[in-house]
Design a protein around this motif. Structure first.
Motif, PDB file in Angstrom:
ATOM      1  N   LEU A  20       0.825  -1.203   0.000  1.00 43.16           N
ATOM      2  CA  LEU A  20       0.000   0.000   0.000  1.00 43.16           C
ATOM      3  C   LEU A  20       0.864   1.259   0.000  1.00 43.16           C
ATOM      4  O   LEU A  20       0.543   2.245  -0.677  1.00 43.16           O
ATOM      5  N   LEU A  23       2.206   1.673  -3.517  1.00 39.41           N
ATOM      6  CA  LEU A  23       1.128   2.044  -4.426  1.00 39.41           C
ATOM      7  C   LEU A  23       0.722   3.495  -4.232  1.00 39.41           C
ATOM      8  O   LEU A  23       0.624   4.270  -5.208  1.00 39.41           O
ATOM      9  N   LEU A  24       0.465   3.881  -2.998  1.00 39.17           N
ATOM     10  CA  LEU A  24      -0.024   5.227  -2.730  1.00 39.17           C
ATOM     11  C   LEU A  24       1.049   6.279  -3.000  1.00 39.17           C
ATOM     12  O   LEU A  24       0.751   7.379  -3.469  1.00 39.17           O
ATOM     13  N   GLU A  27       1.085   7.203  -6.473  1.00 37.51           N
ATOM     14  CA  GLU A  27      -0.057   8.035  -6.841  1.00 37.51           C
ATOM     15  C   GLU A  27       0.059   9.451  -6.280  1.00 37.51           C
ATOM     16  O   GLU A  27      -0.876  10.235  -6.373  1.00 37.51           O
ATOM     17  N   TYR A  29       0.813  10.301  -2.959  1.00 37.90           N
ATOM     18  CA  TYR A  29       0.514  10.453  -1.538  1.00 37.90           C
ATOM     19  C   TYR A  29       1.797  10.414  -0.710  1.00 37.90           C
ATOM     20  O   TYR A  29       2.757   9.711  -1.051  1.00 37.90           O
ATOM     21  N   ILE A 109      -7.334  -2.609  -6.844  1.00 35.40           N
ATOM     22  CA  ILE A 109      -6.493  -1.430  -6.627  1.00 35.40           C
ATOM     23  C   ILE A 109      -7.146  -0.170  -7.179  1.00 35.40           C
ATOM     24  O   ILE A 109      -7.175   0.875  -6.516  1.00 35.40           O
ATOM     25  N   ASP A 110      -7.685  -0.243  -8.382  1.00 38.11           N
ATOM     26  CA  ASP A 110      -8.304   0.937  -8.982  1.00 38.11           C
ATOM     27  C   ASP A 110      -9.506   1.404  -8.160  1.00 38.11           C
ATOM     28  O   ASP A 110      -9.740   2.618  -8.022  1.00 38.11           O
ATOM     29  N   LEU A 113      -8.192   3.249  -5.024  1.00 37.20           N
ATOM     30  CA  LEU A 113      -7.711   4.592  -5.348  1.00 37.20           C
ATOM     31  C   LEU A 113      -8.867   5.544  -5.636  1.00 37.20           C
ATOM     32  O   LEU A 113      -8.843   6.710  -5.221  1.00 37.20           O
ATOM     33  N   LEU A 116     -10.510   6.523  -2.370  1.00 33.81           N
ATOM     34  CA  LEU A 116      -9.687   7.484  -1.634  1.00 33.81           C
ATOM     35  C   LEU A 116      -9.803   8.880  -2.236  1.00 33.81           C
ATOM     36  O   LEU A 116      -9.826   9.874  -1.500  1.00 33.81           O
ATOM     37  N   ARG A 117      -9.901   8.966  -3.551  1.00 29.43           N
ATOM     38  CA  ARG A 117     -10.084  10.279  -4.181  1.00 29.43           C
ATOM     39  C   ARG A 117     -11.397  10.913  -3.747  1.00 29.43           C
ATOM     40  O   ARG A 117     -11.471  12.121  -3.476  1.00 29.43           O
TER      41      ARG A 117
END
Length: 225
Positions: A20, A23-24, A27, A29, A109-110, A113, A116-117
């Motif tokens: 995580l 991944l984040l 993106e 984060y 995963i998508d 994300l 979270l957005r």
């Protein structure tokens, strides 16, 4: 939304926490990780984060208990529960406990994300109000750890002073025991005397009437505060 978004990942599975984090971070984060519930509660109350990803099965303090304590302390940061407990009853329990969203493991995963957005946008719409805590003696800017007094003076606080004042000011009529304040504000300390020390620091800066001692019970904001 300006600046780098910050996410608190509360996950005791080191492999998943690492995945995580990677991944984040990819993106955009900034990721803060807590491997147990006690650390998650402490970071959730003292760190400025845009969203929390919270596992239910955390050691020391269960994830749902962490969530309830965050909400009881006035924390409004959006929380997404990410848990292997994913049936309808579990989801209802998590949402009723104060979470904004709930995603079962294994997850896409998508989808994570995207959720979270959504939570970041929701948090941004209320963030300015949540970051300012008013009390009779002035206003605390949580993000900058600065109090503007009724006389217009600006007073900069330490991280712990700010966290303690925020905890008390968000619920001005509630009496907080030393044990509760130690756990929620000073989670990395084990001496209840640290609470008294920081109450003393705040009284020295803003006057003894800022915080009232309720004999045998603990502390609350003073009636003159």
């Amino acid at each position: 939304m300006n600046g780098t978004p910050r996410v608190l990942v509360a996950e005791d599975d080191a492999r998943l926490a690492g995945m995580l984090t990677e991944l984040l971070a990819s993106e955009g984060y900034e990721v803060v990780v807590a491997k147990d519930g006690q650390r998650a509660l402490h970071l959730g109350l003292t760190e400025e984060v845009d969203v929390i990803v919270l596992d239910r099965g955390l050691p020391i303090i269960d994830g749902l208990d962490v969530l309830r304590r965050l909400r009881a302390s006035g924390a409004t940061v959006p929380v997404l529960i990410l848990s292997a407990l994913g049936n309808a009853a579990h989801r209802v329990e998590g949402l009723d406990g104060g979470a904004e969203d709930y995603l079962a493991k294994p997850f896409d995963i998508d989808e994570l994300l995207a959720r979270l957005r959504v939570l970041r946008r929701r948090g941004a719409s209320t963030g300015s109000a949540a970051s300012a805590v008013r009390f009779r003696g002035g206003m605390l800017d949580v993000g900058n750890r600065t109090v503007v007094t009724a006389e217009g003076e600006r007073v900069v606080l330490s991280e712990r002073e700010s966290a303690l004042l925020e905890q008390l000011a968000r619920r001005p009529t509630q009496v907080f025991s030393r044990a509760v304040l130690l756990e929620s504000v000073f989670a990395d300390a084990d001496d209840p005397g640290v609470v008294d020390t920081y109450v003393h620091h705040l009284r020295k800066k803003f006057g003894r009437d800022l915080i009232e001692t309720v004999r045998g019970l603990g502390y609350r904001m003073g009636s003159a505060s």
